[in-house]
Design a protein around this motif. Structure first.
Motif, short mmCIF file in Angstrom:
data_model
loop_
_atom_site.label_atom_id
_atom_site.label_comp_id
_atom_site.label_asym_id
_atom_site.label_seq_id
_atom_site.Cartn_x
_atom_site.Cartn_y
_atom_site.Cartn_z
N LEU A 12 0.83 -1.22 0.00
CA LEU A 12 0.00 0.00 0.00
C LEU A 12 0.86 1.26 0.00
O LEU A 12 0.61 2.20 -0.77
N THR A 13 1.86 1.29 0.86
CA THR A 13 2.71 2.49 0.94
C THR A 13 3.51 2.69 -0.34
O THR A 13 3.69 3.82 -0.80
N ASN A 14 3.98 1.61 -0.94
CA ASN A 14 4.78 1.74 -2.16
C ASN A 14 3.92 2.13 -3.36
O ASN A 14 4.39 2.82 -4.27
N ILE A 15 2.67 1.69 -3.38
CA ILE A 15 1.77 2.12 -4.46
C ILE A 15 1.56 3.62 -4.38
O ILE A 15 1.60 4.34 -5.40
N ASN A 69 4.22 -1.58 -12.38
CA ASN A 69 4.26 -2.93 -11.81
C ASN A 69 5.69 -3.40 -11.59
O ASN A 69 6.01 -4.03 -10.57
N SER A 70 6.57 -3.11 -12.54
CA SER A 70 7.97 -3.55 -12.42
C SER A 70 8.67 -2.88 -11.24
O SER A 70 9.41 -3.53 -10.49
N ARG A 71 8.43 -1.58 -11.08
CA ARG A 71 9.07 -0.87 -9.96
C ARG A 71 8.54 -1.38 -8.62
O ARG A 71 9.30 -1.52 -7.65
N LEU A 72 7.24 -1.65 -8.53
CA LEU A 72 6.68 -2.19 -7.29
C LEU A 72 7.27 -3.56 -6.98
O LEU A 72 7.60 -3.86 -5.83
N LEU A 73 7.41 -4.40 -8.00
CA LEU A 73 7.98 -5.73 -7.79
C LEU A 73 9.41 -5.65 -7.27
O LEU A 73 9.78 -6.35 -6.32
N ASN A 102 10.49 -6.81 -3.35
CA ASN A 102 11.46 -7.89 -3.18
C ASN A 102 12.68 -7.45 -2.38
O ASN A 102 13.26 -8.24 -1.63
N ASP A 103 13.08 -6.18 -2.55
CA ASP A 103 14.22 -5.68 -1.77
C ASP A 103 13.96 -5.76 -0.27
O ASP A 103 14.88 -6.02 0.52
N VAL A 104 12.72 -5.53 0.13
CA VAL A 104 12.38 -5.55 1.56
C VAL A 104 12.00 -6.96 2.02
O VAL A 104 12.43 -7.41 3.09
N CYS A 105 11.23 -7.67 1.20
CA CYS A 105 10.67 -8.94 1.65
C CYS A 105 11.67 -10.09 1.67
O CYS A 105 11.39 -11.13 2.27
#
Length: 326
Positions: A137-140, A160-164, A168-171
């Motif tokens: 939510l925050t990244n969107i 979509n690519s930037r969100l992915l 992944n960097d955090v998760c």
């Protein structure tokens, strides 16, 4: 607790059995065995394929359980976390975002995720699904705020690519892999939607006017080119007609000159045979031919409806009468 009670029960069972009558003692032993069997069955855990569990012993992580039958020695051990390694789908609820040009839009998404490390998913974050949802939510909101309204609609794949990449960097420290992020919808507010519809209608009208003006311009150009080609063709035809007319007139004059020359030669020959001087015969012949032409012209005047009167030469001026006198 239940396990403490069972432990107390089994420790006091020999003392109780010695104090009871024989018949009651066997009934008590049977009940205790049934209770023990139930507790043993409770320690057996069956885990499905693709799932896993984490076991803690006295509150400390001890081992992980894979698919199949496993034993958990209760009350000293307990299952602290259960999960699956299969890919999961998580729905991100709609939220209001603001674009770079301050246009409010509502956006929601779907996140495809899977657990790659069950231990990290349990101990590095509390409630991993809720953490991933709030992170998304925050990244969107952040990613939408970097784009204008037009860019947000036209660059959904890039979004979509930037969100992915960001998720992944955090998760990855949580033992989670985000396999795909899809923005489901970007819904502008009613006011923005009406403004967009007006803009689209204006663009369509502008495009229609441009096409119409281009069509009219091409029509005028084609008409001008057609007229120019027609004029060129007409001029070429007139040129050819003039050339042919001139050639015909030249041929006519040539034939007429040949005829006049033959007539002059005939008349002069006749006059010379009658005893006239050759030079005098030529002059009189020319006067005769001039008279003929004059009479032809008078005949044309006489045939015209606009002729009021005709003028004729006197008898003495006619070369023919002078020839007849001779």
């Amino acid at each position: 607790s239940k396990h403490s009670f069972l432990l107390f029960l089994f420790s006091t069972l020999p003392l109780v059995c010695t104090a009871l009558p024989k018949k009651v003692k066997w009934q008590f032993i049977g009940g205790a065995c049934a209770l023990g069997a139930a507790c043993a069955a409770n320690c057996i855990k069956i885990i499905s394929t693709g799932d896993a569990c984490l076991v803690e012993r006295l509150g400390v992580y001890h081992r992980s359980l894979g698919p199949g039958i496993s034993l958990v020695f209760q009350p000293f051990e307990k299952i602290s976390f259960s999960g699956t390694f299969r890919e999961q789908v998580m729905d991100v609820p709609p939220q209001e975002c603001f674009t770079k040009d301050n246009a409010p839009i509502s956006s929601d998404a779907i996140v495809y995720m899977r657990i790659v490390d069950m231990k990290d998913a349990c101990y590095n974050v509390f409630d991993v699904r809720n953490a991933v949802r709030n992170l998304c939510l925050t990244n969107i909101r952040e990613e939408v705020g970097r784009l204008t309204l037009e860019e947000a609609f036209s660059s959904r794949g890039e979004l979509n690519s930037r969100l992915l990449s960001t998720l992944n960097d955090v998760c990855k420290s949580w033992g989670i892999e985000i396999t795909r992020v899809e923005i489901q919808s970007l819904q502008p507010s009613p006011d923005v939607l009406r403004a967009l519809e007006s803009q689209i209608a204006a663009e369509r009208k502008k495009h229609a006017y441009i096409l119409q003006s281009e069509g009219e311009r091409m029509k005028l150009v084609n008409e001008a080119e057609g007229k120019a080609q027609a004029m060129l063709a007409d001029a070429e035809a007139r040129k050819k007609s003039t050339i042919l007319t001139s050639q015909a007139e030249a041929e006519r004059q040539k034939l007429e000159a040949d005829g006049i020359r033959t007539a002059v030669q005939t008349v002069v020959g006749a006059l010379v045979r009658n005893g006239s001087d050759p030079s005098t015969a030529v002059r009189e012949c020319l006067q005769f031919l001039g008279l003929v032409r004059y009479m032809e012209a008078q005949g044309k005047f006489a045939a015209s409806s606009g002729t009021k009167f005709l003028m004729f030469p006197t008898q003495d001026s006619l070369p023919l009468t002078n020839l007849m006198k001779k």
